[in-house]
Design an enzyme around this catalytic site. Sequence first.
Site, PDB file in Angstrom:
ATOM      1  N   ASP A  75       0.847  -1.203   0.000  1.00 59.47           N
ATOM      2  CA  ASP A  75       0.000   0.000   0.000  1.00 59.47           C
ATOM      3  C   ASP A  75       0.883   1.253   0.000  1.00 59.47           C
ATOM      4  O   ASP A  75       0.383   2.368  -0.100  1.00 59.47           O
ATOM      5  CB  ASP A  75      -0.985  -0.017   1.168  1.00 59.47           C
ATOM      6  CG  ASP A  75      -0.307   0.010   2.520  1.00 59.47           C
ATOM      7  OD1 ASP A  75       0.938  -0.111   2.578  1.00 59.47           O
ATOM      8  OD2 ASP A  75      -1.018   0.154   3.534  1.00 59.47           O
ATOM      9  N   ASP A 114      -1.100  -6.217  -0.590  1.00 62.16           N
ATOM     10  CA  ASP A 114      -1.293  -5.556   0.710  1.00 62.16           C
ATOM     11  C   ASP A 114      -2.754  -5.132   0.852  1.00 62.16           C
ATOM     12  O   ASP A 114      -3.272  -4.391  -0.005  1.00 62.16           O
ATOM     13  CB  ASP A 114      -0.427  -4.284   0.713  1.00 62.16           C
ATOM     14  CG  ASP A 114       0.270  -4.059   2.017  1.00 62.16           C
ATOM     15  OD1 ASP A 114       0.059  -4.849   2.958  1.00 62.16           O
ATOM     16  OD2 ASP A 114       1.046  -3.086   2.094  1.00 62.16           O
ATOM     17  N   LYS A 144      -1.251  -9.464   2.679  1.00 63.78           N
ATOM     18  CA  LYS A 144      -0.599  -8.981   3.906  1.00 63.78           C
ATOM     19  C   LYS A 144      -1.539  -8.017   4.606  1.00 63.78           C
ATOM     20  O   LYS A 144      -2.234  -7.243   3.938  1.00 63.78           O
ATOM     21  CB  LYS A 144       0.716  -8.281   3.562  1.00 63.78           C
ATOM     22  CG  LYS A 144       1.435  -7.717   4.788  1.00 63.78           C
ATOM     23  CD  LYS A 144       2.844  -7.262   4.464  1.00 63.78           C
ATOM     24  CE  LYS A 144       2.938  -5.866   3.924  1.00 63.78           C
ATOM     25  NZ  LYS A 144       2.370  -4.810   4.778  1.00 63.78           N
ATOM     26  N   GLU A 146      -1.767  -5.433   8.344  1.00 65.76           N
ATOM     27  CA  GLU A 146      -0.927  -4.806   9.378  1.00 65.76           C
ATOM     28  C   GLU A 146      -1.520  -4.978  10.769  1.00 65.76           C
ATOM     29  O   GLU A 146      -2.732  -4.849  10.944  1.00 65.76           O
ATOM     30  CB  GLU A 146      -0.784  -3.306   9.087  1.00 65.76           C
ATOM     31  CG  GLU A 146       0.056  -3.002   7.873  1.00 65.76           C
ATOM     32  CD  GLU A 146       0.319  -1.502   7.695  1.00 65.76           C
ATOM     33  OE1 GLU A 146      -0.051  -0.705   8.592  1.00 65.76           O
ATOM     34  OE2 GLU A 146       0.889  -1.150   6.662  1.00 65.76           O
ATOM     35  N   GLU A 213       8.808  -4.329  10.809  1.00 67.43           N
ATOM     36  CA  GLU A 213       9.251  -3.030  10.270  1.00 67.43           C
ATOM     37  C   GLU A 213       9.719  -2.107  11.389  1.00 67.43           C
ATOM     38  O   GLU A 213       8.996  -1.878  12.365  1.00 67.43           O
ATOM     39  CB  GLU A 213       8.103  -2.365   9.476  1.00 67.43           C
ATOM     40  CG  GLU A 213       8.513  -0.993   8.931  1.00 67.43           C
ATOM     41  CD  GLU A 213       7.594  -0.433   7.864  1.00 67.43           C
ATOM     42  OE1 GLU A 213       6.668  -1.134   7.416  1.00 67.43           O
ATOM     43  OE2 GLU A 213       7.824   0.731   7.475  1.00 67.43           O
TER      44      GLU A 213
HETATM   45  O1  KIV Z   1       3.429  -1.330   1.783  1.00 66.04           O
HETATM   46  C1  KIV Z   1       4.626  -1.673   1.807  1.00 66.04           C
HETATM   47  O2  KIV Z   1       5.403  -1.391   0.894  1.00 66.04           O
HETATM   48  C2  KIV Z   1       5.096  -2.412   2.978  1.00 66.04           C
HETATM   49  C3  KIV Z   1       6.553  -2.699   3.088  1.00 66.04           C
HETATM   50  C4  KIV Z   1       7.279  -1.497   3.567  1.00 66.04           C
HETATM   51  C5  KIV Z   1       6.815  -3.882   3.924  1.00 66.04           C
HETATM   52  O3  KIV Z   1       4.310  -2.758   3.808  1.00 66.04           O
END
Ligand code: KIV
Length: 310
Positions: A75, A114, A144, A146, A213
């Site tokens: 994202d 994401d 993914k 968060e 992160e």
């Molecule tokens: O959105 C993204 O690019 C990320 C990375 C920094 C791991 O979550």
Amino acid sequence: MSNHPGNRTSSHSGHTTPDRTGLGVPSDAERLPMTVPSLMEHKQRGEPLVMVTCYDYPSARIVEESGVDLVLVGDTAAMTVLGYDSTVPVTVDELLVLVKAVRRGLRSPLLVGDLPFGSYEVSDEQAVITAQRFVKEGGCDAVKLEGGGVMIERARAIASTGIPVVGHVGLTPQTATALGGFKAQGRTANRAFLLVKDALALQDAGCCCVVFEAIPAAVAEVVMERIEIPVIGIGAGGSTDGQVLVWHDLLGLYEWGSPRFVKRYADLRPQILDALRRYSSEVRAGQFPTSEYTYSIDPAELSELRELLA
Ligand code: KIV
């Protein structure tokens, strides 16, 4: 060059094939598709996993050739590609356009999409519906999300439907305001304890992998002693099972500075700027295009055209 880099049906035990480049990069034909089980095999063999973000088709073609293991359509696209000032505004539909373009350019790396802010937090049902869109419409191999806390239940819900889930703890940009801004996390014993608990709970929830992160390297090491699933770090030191960097950061595509954990492997912005300036100046000076870049016509045809017009 085919527009379709191929299917991903082959499974294997081990991503690495003979290296004919001398750089640790198997050729296109030699590279086998990365699968979710092979992530764990990499970890067990102690072979570092390489992940990079990517947001469009031509870049995906380059990434494919580079031989990286995982690609994240992050994202971060909100900021790096779409010009928003944080990752919060980007929508599922905006990200899916980018995911589909990257999918068309990739054959062998594992593609992770994401889930953007607001697309999974409300309920398990919302999380599953969004994750399914990334797999069904976008062609992602995994998604993914968060955070720890209640997001662990969202991860569990998605994983229980058979979609591989990557967790993300430490600095979670979607909720950076609540964390006090874009800064390193887990820097007190209590905060680090919560981080360790979240990482292990994401593992128990069925995540196939987790991103750390912006956390102290020593805290990452403490988690690494306890966690069994592969961990990919960004600003988490060298003990993790792999590393991820953002495309624009590692290639030097922006004029502004990057976070402390970014290493620039190229400085492409000045080169792009130079190319554009030379192009502009040649067009303005009448130096481009020369005959080399121009189509011709048989002189007889040209005379006939002039007669027709006379
Ligand atoms: O959105 C993204 O690019 C990320 C990375 C920094 C791991 O979550």
